[in-house]
Design an enzyme around this catalytic site. Structure first.
Site, PDB file in Angstrom:
ATOM      1  N   ASP A  32     -10.972   1.152   4.766  1.00 21.57           N
ATOM      2  CA  ASP A  32     -10.343   1.909   5.274  1.00 21.57           C
ATOM      3  C   ASP A  32     -10.052   3.369   6.073  1.00 21.57           C
ATOM      4  OD1 ASP A  32      -7.821   2.601   7.441  1.00 21.57           O
ATOM      5  OD2 ASP A  32      -6.414   1.632   5.393  1.00 21.57           O
ATOM      6  N   ASP A  52      -8.695   9.549   6.360  1.00 17.26           N
ATOM      7  CA  ASP A  52      -9.215   8.650   6.999  1.00 17.26           C
ATOM      8  C   ASP A  52     -11.158   8.730   7.605  1.00 17.26           C
ATOM      9  OD1 ASP A  52      -7.816   6.678   7.313  1.00 17.26           O
ATOM     10  OD2 ASP A  52      -6.565   8.490   8.126  1.00 17.26           O
ATOM     11  N   ASP A  74      -5.223   2.585  -1.834  1.00 16.47           N
ATOM     12  CA  ASP A  74      -6.035   3.799  -0.537  1.00 16.47           C
ATOM     13  C   ASP A  74      -6.733   4.913  -1.040  1.00 16.47           C
ATOM     14  OD1 ASP A  74      -6.979   5.798   1.739  1.00 16.47           O
ATOM     15  OD2 ASP A  74      -5.697   3.672   2.765  1.00 16.47           O
ATOM     16  N   GLU A 113       0.928  -1.250  -0.553  1.00 19.96           N
ATOM     17  CA  GLU A 113      -0.107   0.156   0.017  1.00 19.96           C
ATOM     18  C   GLU A 113       0.456   1.173   0.008  1.00 19.96           C
ATOM     19  OE1 GLU A 113      -2.574   0.395   3.573  1.00 19.96           O
ATOM     20  OE2 GLU A 113      -3.644   2.091   2.994  1.00 19.96           O
ATOM     21  N   HIS A 122      -8.671   0.148  -0.587  1.00 23.19           N
ATOM     22  CA  HIS A 122      -8.542   0.561   0.875  1.00 23.19           C
ATOM     23  C   HIS A 122      -9.138   2.022   0.428  1.00 23.19           C
ATOM     24  CE1 HIS A 122      -5.817  -0.846   3.639  1.00 23.19           C
ATOM     25  NE2 HIS A 122      -6.347  -1.848   3.113  1.00 23.19           N
TER      26      HIS A 122
HETATM   27  C1  RNT Z   1      -2.416   4.488   7.157  1.00 27.04           C
HETATM   28  C2  RNT Z   1      -2.835   2.929   5.686  1.00 27.04           C
HETATM   29  C3  RNT Z   1      -3.169   1.958   6.254  1.00 27.04           C
HETATM   30  C4  RNT Z   1      -3.954   1.977   7.732  1.00 27.04           C
HETATM   31  C5  RNT Z   1      -4.299   0.859   8.350  1.00 27.04           C
HETATM   32  C6  RNT Z   1      -4.787   1.192   9.969  1.00 27.04           C
HETATM   33  O1  RNT Z   1      -2.192   5.420   5.798  1.00 27.04           O
HETATM   34  O2  RNT Z   1      -3.763   3.752   4.895  1.00 27.04           O
HETATM   35  O3  RNT Z   1      -3.728   1.127   6.064  1.00 27.04           O
HETATM   36  O4  RNT Z   1      -5.019   3.064   7.557  1.00 27.04           O
HETATM   37  O5  RNT Z   1      -3.778  -0.079   7.770  1.00 27.04           O
HETATM   38 ZN    ZN Z   2      -5.641   2.253   4.228  1.00 21.64          ZN
END
Ligand code: RNT
Ligand code: ZN
Length: 429
Positions: free
Chosen positions: A333, A303, A266, A233, A293
């Site tokens: 996520d 987030d 993400d 990621e 994500h």
């Molecule tokens: C962090 C990433 C990661 C976390 C999780 C807790 O920026 O997005 O995926 O949010 O693994």
């Molecule tokens: Zn993430």
């Protein structure tokens, strides 16, 4: 605790569905086919929304992660039993069959301190038993943050080889745990690697950490692990890593394409004007699998709880139109501690499912034909015209068929659950 809908509610949902089915049919869209497609798509529900990414290691905070959870809503889950109970409450309100997604620091070690590089499948036995009983698939993540050896902000790319070795062993341990989860659940386990490594200010050496990260990942992935889908990621920047993140998008795109691992995208990890939707058809030409994500970036935060937004709809349209779903793992996520945490799961998951349904109810053939004919006026008009078709009626019919409350009813169940657990979750969260 689940209420069965009254006969009058059932009649209304069914009548509205029939009208919606006809409205969509007049645009050449088969709602029954869309619902059959939707029920085949599992979401991977992240456990960390339930406890603000705290984990079960007692002394854990988000040190060295660049992540921040804000909000003081009461009722945070404090142990595995509470988190599983909350998961169950959320799963009852999300139509369809889904998966759970754990981080390594949710190990249950019976009060013993187990170093992260010594974690083993037995420390997740309770999670695996619980998931197996409920027929839930399982996904997993190494936890490369909230730890003294991550406090410097570097893990797999740390210049100290002993610290690197610790985190490499952690990554290897997580893949063995993932193998066992896959075997128990009878379905592949996505094991994702995200590391926070980076600099707050302009580095003198951008190359070194990336070389070390590449080599560390190669060591983690060197052993073949049946049932595990490895994923990596990227991130553009985090809090405290504004100037440089070793695991950037270009880094991991190259890594995933050459090492044949999955690429995790993400939605909160890119520049605000970039969209993950546009990236799918590019990266899926060169990597076999993509892990999403799904999140909602909002100013500095990556987030927030995803909603039924343009971004979510565009992403779902790409997955559906490109026929990529069989190569995707759709994870959530985000972490919001300012609202009811079970509701946060439910809102995010239902929004993503609605996005998928939205995409599955598009008159794709018509749009493609118009585009091929060069009729861009007709394409734009058609896209606009179908926006106000009664998708909500199709969605509520889907919820009814899946024995899940419709949009007007699920929140009351969260409130009832909150009242029931409230008195037992008092005290500092
Ligand atoms: C962090 C990433 C990661 C976390 C999780 C807790 O920026 O997005 O995926 O949010 O693994
Ligand atoms: Zn993430």
């Amino acid at each position: 605790m689940k209420k069965t809908p009254s006969a009058s509610v059932v009649r209304r949902v069914e009548a509205e569905y029939e009208a919606a089915r006809d409205a969509y049919a007049s645009h050449g869209v088969d709602t029954e086919a869309a619902l059959r497609r939707l029920e085949a798509v599992p979401l991977s529900l992240h456990c960390w929304q339930g406890d603000d990414v705290a984990g079960f290691e007692q002394d854990g905070d988000l040190g060295g992660s660049g992540l921040q959870v804000t909000g003081g809503y009461p009722g945070r889950a404090r142990n595995g039993d509470e988190l599983r109970a909350d998961y169950e409450a959320a799963l009852r309100l999300i139509p369809g069959r889904h998966r759970i997604n754990l981080h390594a620091f949710y190990a249950e070690t019976g009060g013993r301190r187990v170093a992260r590089n010594e974690l083993a499948p037995e420390h997740f036995a309770r999670w695996m038993d619980w998931a197996a009983d409920r027929g839930l698939g399982m996904d997993f993540n190494g936890t490369f943050f909230s730890h003294p050896l991550a406090a410097s902000g570097f893990t797999l790319s740390h210049r100290d080889s002993d610290i690197r070795k610790f985190w490499i062993e952690h990554g290897q341990a997580c893949r063995r745990i993932g193998r066992q989860m896959a075997a128990r659940a009878g379905s592949p386990c996505v094991v994702n690697v995200w590391v926070p490594d980076g600099f707050k200010d302009t580095p003198a050496d951008r190359k070194g950490p990336r070389e070390r990260l590449r080599d560390a990942l190669d060591e983690i992935f060197s052993e073949r692990m049946d049932g595990v889908v490895d994923a990596v990621e990227s991130k553009l920047f985090g809090i405290g890593t504004e100037a440089y993140v070793a695991g950037s998008h270009e880094f991991y795109l190259g890594y995933a394409a050459t090492r044949r691992v999955a690429l995790c995208l993400d939605m909160g990890h890119f520049h605000p004007t970039e969209t993950v939707a546009d990236k799918l058809s590019a990266v899926l030409l060169f990597v076999d699998r993509v892990l999403l994500h799904i999140s909602r970036g909002l100013r500095w935060d990556s987030d927030h709880v995803p909603v039924f937004s343009d971004e979510v709809r565009a992403l779902a349209e790409e997955m559906v139109r490109g026929d990529w779903l069989h190569r995707m793992h759709i994870g959530l996520d985000y972490f919001d501690a300012s609202i009811n945490r079970v509701a946060a799961w439910v809102i995010g998951a239902r929004s993503v499912l609605k996005g998928l349904l939205w995409a599955m109810l598009q008159p794709v053939e018509t749009l493609r034909r118009l585009e091929a004919e060069g009729d861009y006026t007709g394409r734009l008009a058609c896209m606009e015209n179908v926006k106000t078709l009664p998708m909500g009626a199709v969605w509520n019919a889907y919820c009814l068929r899946k024995n899940t409350p419709g949009d007007m009813d699920w929140l009351e169940e969260v409130r009832a659950y909150e009242r029931a657990i409230g008195s037992r979750r008092l005290g500092p969260s």
